[in-house]
Design an enzyme around this catalytic site. Structure first.
Site, mmCIF file in Angstrom:
data_model
loop_
_atom_site.group_PDB
_atom_site.id
_atom_site.type_symbol
_atom_site.label_atom_id
_atom_site.label_comp_id
_atom_site.label_asym_id
_atom_site.label_seq_id
_atom_site.Cartn_x
_atom_site.Cartn_y
_atom_site.Cartn_z
ATOM 1 N N TYR A 1 42.471 35.869 37.809
ATOM 2 C CA TYR A 1 41.545 37.005 37.606
ATOM 3 C C TYR A 1 41.228 37.669 38.935
ATOM 4 O O TYR A 1 41.248 38.901 39.065
ATOM 5 C CB TYR A 1 40.262 36.497 36.934
ATOM 6 C CG TYR A 1 39.136 37.512 36.868
ATOM 7 C CD1 TYR A 1 39.147 38.542 35.939
ATOM 8 C CD2 TYR A 1 38.051 37.433 37.753
ATOM 9 C CE1 TYR A 1 38.106 39.472 35.886
ATOM 10 C CE2 TYR A 1 37.008 38.348 37.705
ATOM 11 C CZ TYR A 1 37.050 39.367 36.767
ATOM 12 O OH TYR A 1 36.025 40.282 36.729
ATOM 13 N N LYS B 1 42.149 41.437 40.381
ATOM 14 C CA LYS B 1 41.130 42.395 40.850
ATOM 15 C C LYS B 1 41.452 42.881 42.265
ATOM 16 O O LYS B 1 41.278 44.063 42.584
ATOM 17 C CB LYS B 1 39.742 41.738 40.812
ATOM 18 C CG LYS B 1 39.135 41.662 39.429
ATOM 19 C CD LYS B 1 38.703 43.050 38.946
ATOM 20 C CE LYS B 1 38.338 43.068 37.490
ATOM 21 N NZ LYS B 1 38.078 44.418 36.972
ATOM 22 N N PHE C 1 29.014 21.745 35.136
ATOM 23 C CA PHE C 1 30.161 21.218 35.881
ATOM 24 C C PHE C 1 29.732 20.937 37.316
ATOM 25 O O PHE C 1 29.080 21.774 37.950
ATOM 26 C CB PHE C 1 31.322 22.227 35.877
ATOM 27 C CG PHE C 1 31.901 22.441 34.500
ATOM 28 C CD1 PHE C 1 31.980 21.400 33.587
ATOM 29 C CD2 PHE C 1 32.381 23.687 34.121
ATOM 30 C CE1 PHE C 1 32.504 21.589 32.320
ATOM 31 C CE2 PHE C 1 32.910 23.880 32.856
ATOM 32 C CZ PHE C 1 32.970 22.836 31.955
ATOM 33 N N ASP D 1 38.279 52.285 24.834
ATOM 34 C CA ASP D 1 38.175 50.822 24.776
ATOM 35 C C ASP D 1 39.031 50.347 23.605
ATOM 36 O O ASP D 1 39.017 50.959 22.534
ATOM 37 C CB ASP D 1 36.700 50.409 24.566
ATOM 38 C CG ASP D 1 36.437 48.946 24.900
ATOM 39 O OD1 ASP D 1 35.617 48.686 25.790
ATOM 40 O OD2 ASP D 1 37.066 48.065 24.265
HETATM 41 P P1 NAD Z 1 33.488 43.170 28.897
HETATM 42 O O1 NAD Z 1 34.549 42.243 28.422
HETATM 43 O O2 NAD Z 1 32.232 43.227 28.127
HETATM 44 O O3 NAD Z 1 34.074 44.639 29.054
HETATM 45 C C1 NAD Z 1 35.438 44.913 29.252
HETATM 46 C C2 NAD Z 1 35.866 45.896 28.190
HETATM 47 O O4 NAD Z 1 37.242 46.238 28.399
HETATM 48 C C3 NAD Z 1 35.763 45.311 26.768
HETATM 49 O O5 NAD Z 1 34.974 46.176 25.972
HETATM 50 C C4 NAD Z 1 37.199 45.268 26.276
HETATM 51 O O6 NAD Z 1 37.315 45.526 24.878
HETATM 52 C C5 NAD Z 1 37.849 46.339 27.134
HETATM 53 N N1 NAD Z 1 39.288 46.142 27.298
HETATM 54 C C6 NAD Z 1 39.944 44.993 27.609
HETATM 55 N N2 NAD Z 1 41.260 45.222 27.655
HETATM 56 C C7 NAD Z 1 41.450 46.535 27.380
HETATM 57 C C8 NAD Z 1 42.597 47.358 27.282
HETATM 58 N N3 NAD Z 1 43.837 46.865 27.461
HETATM 59 N N4 NAD Z 1 42.431 48.672 26.987
HETATM 60 C C9 NAD Z 1 41.172 49.179 26.778
HETATM 61 N N5 NAD Z 1 40.057 48.441 26.857
HETATM 62 C C10 NAD Z 1 40.197 47.132 27.159
HETATM 63 O O7 NAD Z 1 33.175 42.773 30.425
HETATM 64 P P2 NAD Z 1 32.086 43.349 31.426
HETATM 65 O O8 NAD Z 1 31.308 42.186 31.904
HETATM 66 O O9 NAD Z 1 31.397 44.525 30.859
HETATM 67 O O10 NAD Z 1 33.016 43.809 32.651
HETATM 68 C C11 NAD Z 1 33.316 45.175 32.882
HETATM 69 C C12 NAD Z 1 34.111 45.267 34.181
HETATM 70 O O11 NAD Z 1 33.323 44.784 35.269
HETATM 71 C C13 NAD Z 1 35.389 44.458 34.181
HETATM 72 O O12 NAD Z 1 36.382 45.162 34.881
HETATM 73 C C14 NAD Z 1 35.017 43.202 34.931
HETATM 74 O O13 NAD Z 1 36.139 42.604 35.553
HETATM 75 C C15 NAD Z 1 34.045 43.772 35.950
HETATM 76 N N6 NAD Z 1 33.112 42.777 36.454
HETATM 77 C C16 NAD Z 1 32.166 42.247 35.644
HETATM 78 C C17 NAD Z 1 31.287 41.295 36.139
HETATM 79 C C18 NAD Z 1 30.215 40.665 35.273
HETATM 80 O O14 NAD Z 1 29.528 39.761 35.774
HETATM 81 N N7 NAD Z 1 30.004 41.102 34.049
HETATM 82 C C19 NAD Z 1 31.405 40.854 37.469
HETATM 83 C C20 NAD Z 1 32.424 41.407 38.254
HETATM 84 C C21 NAD Z 1 33.241 42.390 37.745
#
Ligand code: NAD
Length: 317
Positions: free
Chosen positions: A139, A143, A200, A31
């Site tokens: 976004y 994805k 919103f 990370d």
């Molecule tokens: P988050 O932002 O807490 O976690 C993402 C992590 O990726 C962060 O810790 C960030 O530091 C790390 N990161 C970002 N860019 C990076 C890079 N270039 N290299 C290494 N690390 C990097 O978000 P989350 O909610 O835990 O989401 C995790 C995954 O699940 C993501 O791919 C997100 O798109 C997907 N997702 C989340 C949700 C949700 O509701 N939380 C819904 C759909 C999909």
């Protein structure tokens, strides 16, 4: 199993890493800490700070790994509208880097954290995996591109691939940035602080709110289930909730009713979302176990940031 979780210091990644070590697996996390915080990771997790596009770093972290959970991504929908190129670089480029490194090292399976936002606007509900994606924001486009890269490169290089389309996850540890914060912790924090909530649109837009522990169960199942190669699988609660209903549930959990202001000049985004979970049940044995009131109660109990603001209301100063 020895696994690598990219983005494993984030909200979902930390919960996944800690569950996997509890289950006895060896867990590595990569990370860059652009949004994550390794403090909540179990000491048994091997944490490395670095960028997911750093292929040589991936080569060393992937040695002896059987499965990658690819979660590293920029995650804000509104931010992606402003910075589409960054979202493409990290969310698409990072996925390609992971797949190439997996090919080079010879890793068996990847579980991609995709998003329900790829559905965009659809003519009917619930949203199911056979629907034609209709992304409305960068976004979601990124994805969808990541899904295609994972499936295409996986087929070319004999890597098992599965993409989970996660709906609106919430729970302890979710970041609450000053702008573009996710809706559940933002509304809960505002309510506990005695502030007004700005919605919103008219608040009748719907979302599928799924508790973090249920998402983690689906991710773990996807890493082990047979017959999931090249499958897209929804992960949600299966419950359609309006923003107004969410506010009522938050008010009940917090024990105070917030003032709600409606901003009709902004839209609330995609109007209706709820997951069809038949495929998740069939392929992963997935069944969401935490209701929205239960999840909000657990969030309130377990998240120190929320607890801090959960002080008796002293009126406006
Ligand atoms: P988050 O932002 O807490 O976690 C993402 C992590 O990726 C962060 O810790 C960030 O530091 C790390 N990161 C970002 N860019 C990076 C890079 N270039 N290299 C290494 N690390 C990097 O978000 P989350 O909610 O835990 O989401 C995790 C995954 O699940 C993501 O791919 C997100 O798109 C997907 N997702 C989340 C949700 C949700 O509701 N939380 C819904 C759909 C999909």
């Amino acid at each position: 199993m020895r696994v690598l979780i990219t983005g494993g210091a984030g909200f979902l990644g930390t919960a996944l890493a800690n569950r996997l070590v509890e289950l006895g697996h060896h867990v590595r996390v990569l990370d860059d800490l652009s949004a994550g915080d390794p403090a909540r990771l179990s000491p048994r997790v091997l944490f490395t700070r670095g960028d997911v596009r750093d292929v040589p770093k991936l080569w060393s972290l992937l040695q002896s790994v059987q499965c990658v959970f690819h979660l590293a991504a920029r995650v804000s929908v509104p931010e992606s509208v402003l910075y589409a190129r960054d979202y493409n670089d990290v969310n698409v480029g990072g996925t390609v880097a992971v797949m190439e490194a997996m090919r080079d090292v010879g890793v068996a399976r990847v579980v991609l954290a995709s998003s329900a936002t790829v559905y965009g606007v659809q003519a009917s509900l619930p949203l199911h995996e056979a629907m034609r994606p209709n992304p409305q924001v960068p976004y979601a486009v990124a994805k969808l591109a990541a899904e295609h890269y994972v499936f295409t490169l996986g087929a070319l290089h004999h890597i098992e691939t599965v993409a989970l389309r996660i709906f609106n996850a919430y729970g302890p540890g979710q970041r609450i940035p000053p702008v573009h914060a996710p809706v559940v912790p933002q509304l809960l924090k505002q309510t506990l602080a005695g502030g007004s909530l700005v919605v919103f649109g008219n608040g009748q837009q719907t979302r599928d709110f799924v508790y973090v522990d249920d998402v983690v169960s689906a991710l773990v199942a996807a890493s082990q289930a047979p017959d999931v190669n090249r499958q897209i699988i929804n992960v949600g609660s299966g419950q359609e909730t309006t923003i107004n209903e969410l506010i009522q549930a938050i008010a009940a959990a917090a024990g105070r009713a917030p003032e709600v202001l409606y901003n009709d000049h902004e839209t609330g985004g995609v109007v209706h979302m709820v997951a069809d979970l038949h495929k998740a049940q069939r392929l992963l044995g997935y069944a969401p176990s935490v209701t929205l009131p239960q999840g909000l109660a657990q969030l309130l109990e377990k998240d120190p940031r929320v607890q801090l603001s959960h002080t008796p209301h002293r009126g406006l100063s």
